[in-house]
Design an enzyme around this catalytic site. Structure first.
Site, PDB file in Angstrom:
ATOM      1  N   TYR A  86       0.667  -1.206   0.101  1.00 46.10           N
ATOM      2  CA  TYR A  86      -0.083   0.058  -0.086  1.00 46.10           C
ATOM      3  C   TYR A  86       0.833   1.202   0.101  1.00 46.10           C
ATOM      4  O   TYR A  86       0.499   2.541  -0.345  1.00 46.10           O
ATOM      5  CB  TYR A  86      -0.931   0.083   1.149  1.00 46.10           C
ATOM      6  CG  TYR A  86      -1.898  -0.833   1.189  1.00 46.10           C
ATOM      7  CD1 TYR A  86      -2.216  -1.921   0.316  1.00 46.10           C
ATOM      8  CD2 TYR A  86      -3.028  -0.586   2.285  1.00 46.10           C
ATOM      9  CE1 TYR A  86      -3.120  -2.806   0.225  1.00 46.10           C
ATOM     10  CE2 TYR A  86      -4.287  -1.610   2.135  1.00 46.10           C
ATOM     11  CZ  TYR A  86      -4.518  -2.481   1.212  1.00 46.10           C
ATOM     12  OH  TYR A  86      -5.459  -3.209   1.450  1.00 46.10           O
ATOM     13  N   GLY A  87       2.158   0.939   0.507  1.00 46.34           N
ATOM     14  CA  GLY A  87       2.928   2.122   0.743  1.00 46.34           C
ATOM     15  C   GLY A  87       3.486   3.026  -0.533  1.00 46.34           C
ATOM     16  O   GLY A  87       3.790   4.157  -0.374  1.00 46.34           O
ATOM     17  N   ASN A  94       0.210   1.139   9.082  1.00 48.48           N
ATOM     18  CA  ASN A  94       0.352   2.496   9.176  1.00 48.48           C
ATOM     19  C   ASN A  94      -0.166   3.528   8.045  1.00 48.48           C
ATOM     20  O   ASN A  94      -0.475   4.301   8.368  1.00 48.48           O
ATOM     21  CB  ASN A  94       1.949   2.939   9.520  1.00 48.48           C
ATOM     22  CG  ASN A  94       2.426   2.624  10.617  1.00 48.48           C
ATOM     23  OD1 ASN A  94       2.498   3.520  11.381  1.00 48.48           O
ATOM     24  ND2 ASN A  94       2.750   1.355  10.681  1.00 48.48           N
ATOM     25  N   THR A  95       0.104   2.814   6.936  1.00 46.58           N
ATOM     26  CA  THR A  95      -0.346   3.535   5.405  1.00 46.58           C
ATOM     27  C   THR A  95      -1.796   3.544   5.425  1.00 46.58           C
ATOM     28  O   THR A  95      -2.297   4.524   4.841  1.00 46.58           O
ATOM     29  CB  THR A  95       0.368   2.628   4.179  1.00 46.58           C
ATOM     30  OG1 THR A  95       1.763   2.543   4.601  1.00 46.58           O
ATOM     31  CG2 THR A  95       0.106   3.528   3.026  1.00 46.58           C
ATOM     32  N   GLU A 132      11.117  -8.719   5.202  1.00 42.89           N
ATOM     33  CA  GLU A 132      10.359  -9.573   4.292  1.00 42.89           C
ATOM     34  C   GLU A 132      11.532 -10.732   4.161  1.00 42.89           C
ATOM     35  O   GLU A 132      11.169 -11.928   3.961  1.00 42.89           O
ATOM     36  CB  GLU A 132       9.556  -9.399   3.330  1.00 42.89           C
ATOM     37  CG  GLU A 132       8.451  -8.616   3.852  1.00 42.89           C
ATOM     38  CD  GLU A 132       7.352  -8.104   2.673  1.00 42.89           C
ATOM     39  OE1 GLU A 132       7.778  -8.447   1.488  1.00 42.89           O
ATOM     40  OE2 GLU A 132       6.430  -7.490   3.043  1.00 42.89           O
ATOM     41  N   THR A 181       4.573  -1.512   9.753  1.00 40.56           N
ATOM     42  CA  THR A 181       4.471  -2.451  10.432  1.00 40.56           C
ATOM     43  C   THR A 181       5.777  -3.384  10.586  1.00 40.56           C
ATOM     44  O   THR A 181       6.070  -4.216  11.396  1.00 40.56           O
ATOM     45  CB  THR A 181       3.328  -3.577   9.530  1.00 40.56           C
ATOM     46  OG1 THR A 181       3.674  -3.235   8.204  1.00 40.56           O
ATOM     47  CG2 THR A 181       2.004  -2.959   9.882  1.00 40.56           C
ATOM     48  N   HIS A 182       6.606  -3.336   9.446  1.00 36.93           N
ATOM     49  CA  HIS A 182       7.718  -4.142   9.201  1.00 36.93           C
ATOM     50  C   HIS A 182       8.899  -3.899  10.084  1.00 36.93           C
ATOM     51  O   HIS A 182       9.714  -4.719  10.532  1.00 36.93           O
ATOM     52  CB  HIS A 182       8.179  -4.278   7.818  1.00 36.93           C
ATOM     53  CG  HIS A 182       7.270  -4.804   6.945  1.00 36.93           C
ATOM     54  ND1 HIS A 182       5.967  -4.504   6.789  1.00 36.93           N
ATOM     55  CD2 HIS A 182       7.491  -6.004   5.806  1.00 36.93           C
ATOM     56  CE1 HIS A 182       5.322  -5.264   5.902  1.00 36.93           C
ATOM     57  NE2 HIS A 182       6.277  -5.975   5.450  1.00 36.93           N
TER      58      HIS A 182
END
Ligand code: DGL
Length: 261
Positions: free
Chosen positions: A43-44, A75-76, A151, A183-184
């Site tokens: 989404y970023g 967050n995005t 990832e 998130t990551h």
């Protein structure tokens, strides 16, 4: 009184499982339905209208499970879709930006925010921090390479350390506190600490878990008793996601259900 209905958690992919990890640590009895929109991530890199639409669709899907609360772990999606989802959702909605920003607003000096390009574009962190502390000095920085490094499982790795150093070099040296606005990033803590020893980190996922606990306590809606169940729904089921997801969650992901939004 207790409320045994699940908490619905939504993210663009499996990164939001870091937020579920924080939730399960703080509120182990809560049942969780997690939706990762893995077919449409990231989404970023997308625009406001698209992210807002995706967020509303995810909220509508989670509604089928009669959630007592929705958490936007991404967050995005929090930056672009929280207000719209709050208007449409029958259940209360918590995003990850407000809780992280509330902690950042208490910092006496300048604060840095690491996030995706779309979160940076939204200005959501600056707005939320300055609402609480109008004089706050906020520096927001997009760090898109950190998502693939996380990832890849390079949580504690010289390349990740160097990448973080390279990004953070763009911030004024007076910044001594950084918000992990994606998130990551929490899984990269070992590399973050090696890159910048002595820096203080605000984990937006942990802050959101605290906000969830506060809201459920206020509403007498906590679930008591045995460990809560977890249901994982993904819009794309690639086997790689199972492996990455388990690492982010810190436990086996278990059976994944594939859904179409
Ligand atoms: N979940 C996103 C976030 O927290 C990161 C991954 C993406 O770009 O979709 O901003």
């Amino acid at each position: 009184m207790t409320d045994s209905r699940p908490i619905g958690v939504f993210d663009s992919g499996v990164g939001g499982l870091t937020v579920v990890h924080a939730l399960r640590k703080r509120l182990p009895s809560e049942s969780i339905v997690y939706l990762g929109d893995t077919a449409r991530l990231p989404y970023g890199t997308k625009s406001h209208g698209t992210i807002e639409r995706y967020t509303l669709q995810a909220g509508a899907l989670l509604q089928r499970f009669d959630p007592k609360l929705l958490v936007i772990a991404c967050n995005t999606a929090s930056a672009h879709g929280l207000e719209a989802l709050k208007r449409e959702s029958p259940a209360p909605v918590i995003g990850v930006i407000e809780p992280g920003a509330a902690l950042a607003a208490l910092v006496p000096g300048p604060v840095g925010v690491l996030c995706t390009n779309a979160t940076l574009q939204s200005g959501a962190y600056e707005k939320a921090i300055r609402q609480r502390n109008p004089g706050a000095e906020v520096h927001t920085l997009a760090c898109p390479l950190l998502v693939p490094l996380a990832e890849e499982g390079w949580f504690d790795d010289p390349i990740t350390v160097e990448t973080i150093r390279r990004y953070v070099a763009d911030l004024p040296p007076a910044v001594k506190t950084l918000v992990l606005g994606c998130t990551h990033y929490p899984v990269l803590k070992a590399s973050l600490e090696k890159a910048h020893p002595g820096m203080a980190w605000i984990d937006s996922g942990e802050a959101a878990a605290l906000a969830v606990e506060k809201l459920l306590t206020e509403r007498n809606a906590k679930r008591e008793g045995s460990r809560g169940e977890m249901k994982v729904l993904l819009t794309d089921p690639s086997s790689r996601l199972q492996e990455v997801g388990s690492r982010f969650l810190g436990e086996e992901l278990g059976v994944v259900e594939v859904v179409d939004i």
